[in-house]
Design a protein around this motif. Structure first.
Motif, PDB file in Angstrom:
ATOM      1  N   GLU A  13     -87.800  -2.073   9.807  1.00 47.87           N
ATOM      2  CA  GLU A  13     -88.555  -3.216  10.322  1.00 47.87           C
ATOM      3  C   GLU A  13     -87.575  -4.350  10.624  1.00 47.87           C
ATOM      4  O   GLU A  13     -86.866  -4.805   9.741  1.00 47.87           O
ATOM      5  CB  GLU A  13     -89.577  -3.655   9.257  1.00 47.87           C
ATOM      6  N   ASP A  14     -87.541  -4.760  11.872  1.00 42.03           N
ATOM      7  CA  ASP A  14     -86.591  -5.788  12.300  1.00 42.03           C
ATOM      8  C   ASP A  14     -87.235  -7.172  12.228  1.00 42.03           C
ATOM      9  O   ASP A  14     -88.051  -7.524  13.065  1.00 42.03           O
ATOM     10  CB  ASP A  14     -86.131  -5.481  13.734  1.00 42.03           C
ATOM     11  N   ARG A  16     -85.321  -9.999  12.072  1.00 41.56           N
ATOM     12  CA  ARG A  16     -84.225 -10.949  12.259  1.00 41.56           C
ATOM     13  C   ARG A  16     -84.625 -12.203  13.016  1.00 41.56           C
ATOM     14  O   ARG A  16     -84.098 -13.260  12.789  1.00 41.56           O
ATOM     15  CB  ARG A  16     -83.047 -10.268  12.960  1.00 41.56           C
ATOM     16  N   SER A  74     -78.943 -11.860  18.512  1.00 37.67           N
ATOM     17  CA  SER A  74     -78.272 -10.608  18.197  1.00 37.67           C
ATOM     18  C   SER A  74     -77.083 -10.387  19.118  1.00 37.67           C
ATOM     19  O   SER A  74     -77.148 -10.675  20.307  1.00 37.67           O
ATOM     20  CB  SER A  74     -79.261  -9.450  18.355  1.00 37.67           C
ATOM     21  N   GLU A  79     -76.325  -4.986  17.108  1.00 35.23           N
ATOM     22  CA  GLU A  79     -77.154  -3.862  17.556  1.00 35.23           C
ATOM     23  C   GLU A  79     -76.550  -2.544  17.077  1.00 35.23           C
ATOM     24  O   GLU A  79     -77.263  -1.609  16.709  1.00 35.23           O
ATOM     25  CB  GLU A  79     -77.310  -3.878  19.086  1.00 35.23           C
ATOM     26  N   MET A  82     -77.509  -2.250  13.545  1.00 36.75           N
ATOM     27  CA  MET A  82     -78.913  -1.861  13.434  1.00 36.75           C
ATOM     28  C   MET A  82     -79.050  -0.350  13.601  1.00 36.75           C
ATOM     29  O   MET A  82     -79.797   0.302  12.882  1.00 36.75           O
ATOM     30  CB  MET A  82     -79.762  -2.565  14.509  1.00 36.75           C
ATOM     31  N   SER A  86     -80.335   2.395  10.779  1.00 34.31           N
ATOM     32  CA  SER A  86     -81.423   3.304  11.081  1.00 34.31           C
ATOM     33  C   SER A  86     -81.009   4.777  10.909  1.00 34.31           C
ATOM     34  O   SER A  86     -81.786   5.604  10.406  1.00 34.31           O
ATOM     35  CB  SER A  86     -81.899   2.996  12.498  1.00 34.31           C
ATOM     36  N   VAL A 114     -84.813  -5.399   7.843  1.00 29.13           N
ATOM     37  CA  VAL A 114     -83.582  -6.126   8.159  1.00 29.13           C
ATOM     38  C   VAL A 114     -83.983  -7.557   8.470  1.00 29.13           C
ATOM     39  O   VAL A 114     -84.822  -7.800   9.330  1.00 29.13           O
ATOM     40  CB  VAL A 114     -82.841  -5.505   9.366  1.00 29.13           C
TER      41      VAL A 114
END
Ligand code: ZN
Length: 293
Positions: A13-14, A16, A74, A79, A82, A86, A114
């Motif tokens: 779950e992002d 940010r 970001s 990325e 991320m 994941s 995150v």
């Protein structure tokens, strides 16, 4: 490690760019202040997105990075991180589903949140300074990507496998929650003297290190993903985040009775034991520390 070859998890779950991550102190202006500024801009017809983003401490994204109410932007490196998170989480799902299935159980996957700087968790408010953690109340792992930077710079433990070890350790706490170890230890809190409770806490933490090792063992056995130096990288990481090492750095002295995570040597040993055996049943850290369940 060749992490790109593992499956990607769907359970990240992002958060940010959520407002929860709003860097109030840094921006020097509360949410109220920003609302007033926005209103003033609207009312004077002088609305300027660039100015607004400056107010919240962010900048306009070139090419659509993740910006939001938090002013978080970001970068391509973020990325990549991320994607890494994941994939590592996905790999823990593959391994632990397998291990659970073999012992006739069903693995319930945790979620990994995150966040940037601050967020809410089922265990209270989460801040980057706290470091990554697992919350049993909502079965979620919480991680700020900046921790990887800290691991490398402050703790002197760079490298992708060191980072993967940290994620696998938190997932280890999830396994302990599923198997009832977490509750067992938490129930002792307040019922036994603090020093005794600390030993239960150390056993729980060392078991999470052991479980991280078990994950690494199976990941390597199944997909051969470990590369030269990975093992040393994780051991260095375990050695750097032991209570004795951290205490010595912070205060110049070491008080073993206050340990809650274990010494550097213990952490590295239990991780290695998991890595070498891959045997879930050899991780009774409680008995090893003379604690009877
Ligand atoms: Zn832990």
């Amino acid at each position: 490690m060749r992490w790109k070859e593992t499956k990607k998890s769907q359970n990240v779950e992002d958060r940010r760019s959520r407002a929860g991550g709003f860097p109030g102190g840094k921006a020097g202006m509360g949410i109220g202040g920003i609302l007033v500024a926005v209103l003033a801009m609207f009312m004077t017809g002088n609305f300027d997105l660039g100015k607004l983003l400056n107010l919240v401490g962010g900048s306009v994204a070139a090419g659509g990075g993740a910006t939001g109410g938090s002013g978080y932007q970001s970068t391509p490196e973020d990325e990549e991180k991320m994607a890494f998170v994941s994939h590592i989480l996905g790999s823990t799902e593959t391994i632990w589903s397998d291990v659970f299935r073999k012992s006739g159980k069903v693995y319930k996957e945790p979620e990994l949140v995150v966040f940037h700087q601050r967020t809410e968790s089922g265990c209270g408010s989460a801040q980057s300074a706290t470091g990554p953690f697992y919350c049993p109340a909502d079965s979620k792992v919480y991680l700020d990507l900046d921790f990887f930077e800290m691991l490398s710079r402050r703790f002197g433990a760079p490298g992708d496998f060191a980072q993967a070890y940290v994620i696998a350790h938190e997932v280890g706490h999830h396994i302990q929650h599923l198997l009832g170890y977490t509750d067992m230890v938490h129930q002792k809190n307040g019922r036994v003297p603090q020093e005794v409770y600390n030993r239960w806490s150390v056993a729980l933490e060392l078991q999470a290190d052991f479980l991280a090792g078990v994950w690494a063992h199976h990941m390597n056995a199944k997909e051969g993903l470990l590369e030269r130096g990975d093992r040393e990288e994780a051991i260095r990481c375990a050695m750097r985040i032991g209570d004795d090492t951290l205490q010595k750095e912070a205060t110049g002295t070491v008080r073993p009775e206050t340990f809650t995570h274990g010494s550097s040597k213990q952490r590295a040993e239990w991780f290695l034991k998991g890595l070498e055996t891959g045997d879930f049943n050899q991780g009774d850290t409680f008995r090893a520390l003379g604690l009877t369940r």
